[in-house]
Design a protein around this motif. Structure first.
Motif, PDB file in Angstrom:
ATOM      1  N   ARG A 113       0.839  -1.190   0.000  1.00  0.00           N
ATOM      2  CA  ARG A 113       0.000   0.000   0.000  1.00  0.00           C
ATOM      3  C   ARG A 113       0.874   1.241   0.000  1.00  0.00           C
ATOM      4  O   ARG A 113       1.907   1.293   0.648  1.00  0.00           O
ATOM      5  CB  ARG A 113      -0.910   0.019   1.231  1.00  0.00           C
ATOM      6  N   ASN A 115       0.552   5.773   0.133  1.00  0.00           N
ATOM      7  CA  ASN A 115      -0.278   6.747   0.837  1.00  0.00           C
ATOM      8  C   ASN A 115      -1.561   7.071   0.091  1.00  0.00           C
ATOM      9  O   ASN A 115      -2.589   7.363   0.697  1.00  0.00           O
ATOM     10  CB  ASN A 115       0.519   8.046   1.047  1.00  0.00           C
ATOM     11  N   GLN A 116      -1.508   6.995  -1.239  1.00  0.00           N
ATOM     12  CA  GLN A 116      -2.667   7.409  -2.019  1.00  0.00           C
ATOM     13  C   GLN A 116      -3.365   6.262  -2.704  1.00  0.00           C
ATOM     14  O   GLN A 116      -4.541   6.361  -3.037  1.00  0.00           O
ATOM     15  CB  GLN A 116      -2.245   8.422  -3.085  1.00  0.00           C
ATOM     16  N   ASN A 117      -2.658   5.182  -2.964  1.00  0.00           N
ATOM     17  CA  ASN A 117      -3.228   4.107  -3.766  1.00  0.00           C
ATOM     18  C   ASN A 117      -3.045   2.770  -3.101  1.00  0.00           C
ATOM     19  O   ASN A 117      -2.171   2.566  -2.288  1.00  0.00           O
ATOM     20  CB  ASN A 117      -2.561   4.052  -5.154  1.00  0.00           C
ATOM     21  N   ASN A 118      -3.884   1.824  -3.507  1.00  0.00           N
ATOM     22  CA  ASN A 118      -3.723   0.428  -3.131  1.00  0.00           C
ATOM     23  C   ASN A 118      -3.332  -0.322  -4.382  1.00  0.00           C
ATOM     24  O   ASN A 118      -3.978  -0.218  -5.412  1.00  0.00           O
ATOM     25  CB  ASN A 118      -5.037  -0.163  -2.591  1.00  0.00           C
ATOM     26  N   THR A 131     -11.636  -0.641   0.233  1.00  0.00           N
ATOM     27  CA  THR A 131     -10.844   0.566   0.439  1.00  0.00           C
ATOM     28  C   THR A 131     -11.745   1.789   0.420  1.00  0.00           C
ATOM     29  O   THR A 131     -12.854   1.763  -0.114  1.00  0.00           O
ATOM     30  CB  THR A 131      -9.779   0.724  -0.662  1.00  0.00           C
ATOM     31  N   ASP A 132     -11.246   2.880   1.006  1.00  0.00           N
ATOM     32  CA  ASP A 132     -12.037   4.110   1.050  1.00  0.00           C
ATOM     33  C   ASP A 132     -11.250   5.310   0.508  1.00  0.00           C
ATOM     34  O   ASP A 132     -11.598   6.453   0.769  1.00  0.00           O
ATOM     35  CB  ASP A 132     -12.499   4.397   2.481  1.00  0.00           C
ATOM     36  N   GLU A 133     -10.191   5.058  -0.259  1.00  0.00           N
ATOM     37  CA  GLU A 133      -9.401   6.144  -0.827  1.00  0.00           C
ATOM     38  C   GLU A 133     -10.118   6.784  -2.021  1.00  0.00           C
ATOM     39  O   GLU A 133     -10.936   6.151  -2.672  1.00  0.00           O
ATOM     40  CB  GLU A 133      -8.032   5.626  -1.276  1.00  0.00           C
ATOM     41  N   ALA A 134      -9.759   8.028  -2.305  1.00  0.00           N
ATOM     42  CA  ALA A 134     -10.328   8.720  -3.462  1.00  0.00           C
ATOM     43  C   ALA A 134      -9.790   8.145  -4.761  1.00  0.00           C
ATOM     44  O   ALA A 134     -10.442   8.211  -5.801  1.00  0.00           O
ATOM     45  CB  ALA A 134     -10.033  10.216  -3.382  1.00  0.00           C
ATOM     46  N   GLU A 135      -8.574   7.566  -4.702  1.00  0.00           N
ATOM     47  CA  GLU A 135      -7.960   6.950  -5.874  1.00  0.00           C
ATOM     48  C   GLU A 135      -7.534   5.529  -5.530  1.00  0.00           C
ATOM     49  O   GLU A 135      -7.092   5.266  -4.419  1.00  0.00           O
ATOM     50  CB  GLU A 135      -6.738   7.754  -6.329  1.00  0.00           C
ATOM     51  N   THR A 136      -7.678   4.634  -6.491  1.00  0.00           N
ATOM     52  CA  THR A 136      -7.275   3.247  -6.250  1.00  0.00           C
ATOM     53  C   THR A 136      -6.736   2.638  -7.526  1.00  0.00           C
ATOM     54  O   THR A 136      -7.120   3.050  -8.633  1.00  0.00           O
ATOM     55  CB  THR A 136      -8.448   2.408  -5.720  1.00  0.00           C
ATOM     56  N   SER A 151     -15.373   5.142  -0.994  1.00  0.00           N
ATOM     57  CA  SER A 151     -14.918   6.529  -0.918  1.00  0.00           C
ATOM     58  C   SER A 151     -16.092   7.507  -0.981  1.00  0.00           C
ATOM     59  O   SER A 151     -17.074   7.278  -1.686  1.00  0.00           O
ATOM     60  CB  SER A 151     -13.954   6.816  -2.070  1.00  0.00           C
TER      61      SER A 151
END
Length: 242
Positions: A113, A115-118, A131-136, A151
């Motif tokens: 992982r 900081n911004q993506n998985n 996941t709950d990120e804005a970008e994946t 997200s």
């Protein structure tokens, strides 16, 4: 290359040339396009090479791609490309377990992982993740991935699939006010996207012997737009509106 191999491959491609001419002259009942037949000859060569070297994945997926390419003459157009590839993946895993279990279980699987993506990469396995990120980003290679996004400000997803299957659920996602993009790069793979039925959707996909299908009732509203873009090569993309 030995003399025997040179004779074999030389004769193989000469036979391919004969079949190509015969098809164009109508000597063969089924009509094939130039690039379709050329691709078929190349895939058949891969299958023969894989059988000779006892490579399970190359043999099974080579046959799967031939089935996709010649689905109409074979009478299997009811099967979507992603279905055929899914069957090929399961058959590959099954044969690997039966015929070569020791090497199969040595296959490495890892995930990491940022900081911004998985990101995920794997071999002959299935990953499930929420996941709950804005970008994946989802990457698969000879494997499967099921990703659930939650997200509240979704902006971007990237799918990179090679000989695999990806399911991406966006039904619990809220779009960013400026909209979002989904970049799909799929080669010999199946990709399924589950989207809310009221999302406006725009397609900008380069299609190379691929199949794109939409299922469910699409009732787009006036909210932000999702742009699905990228490249599909011998793959299947299915959009489910939920």
């Amino acid at each position: 290359m030995t003399t025997k191999r040179r004779w074999f491959w030389g004769s193989f491609f000469i036979l391919g040339a004969v079949l190509l001419v015969a098809s164009r002259l109508g000597w063969i009942s089924a009509q094939f396009g130039f690039w379709q037949l050329l691709t078929g000859i190349f895939l058949l060569a891969i299958v023969i090479f894989s059988v000779a070297h006892r490579t399970i994945s190359g043999t099974v997926f080579g046959l799967a791609f031939l089935a996709i390419l010649f689905a109409k003459p074979l009478g299997i157009t009811a099967l979507a490309p992603w279905t055929i590839l899914g069957v090929a993946l399961l058959v590959t895993i099954g044969l690997s377990l039966i015929l070569n279990p020791h090497n199969y279980f040595k296959t490495k699987f890892y995930s990491y992982r940022s900081n911004q993506n998985n990101h995920w990469n794997g071999q002959a396995t299935t990953e499930r993740m929420t996941t709950d990120e804005a970008e994946t980003t989802v990457r698969v290679n000879m494997s499967s991935s099921i990703r659930y996004l939650q997200s509240q400000n979704f902006t971007h997803a990237r799918i990179d699939a090679r000989l695999g299957n990806v399911k991406l659920y966006l039904t619990d996602v809220r779009l960013a006010p400026t909209g979002a993009t989904i970049d799909v790069s799929a080669s010999l793979s199946g990709v399924e996207l589950y989207l809310p039925k009221d999302w406006p959707v725009k397609f900008a996909l380069a299609n190379n012997l691929a199949d794109i299908d939409e299922k469910g009732q699409h009732l787009p509203g006036n909210g932000p737009t999702v742009v699905i873009q990228g490249n599909l090569s011998l793959s299947g993309l299915v959009i489910y509106y939920v």
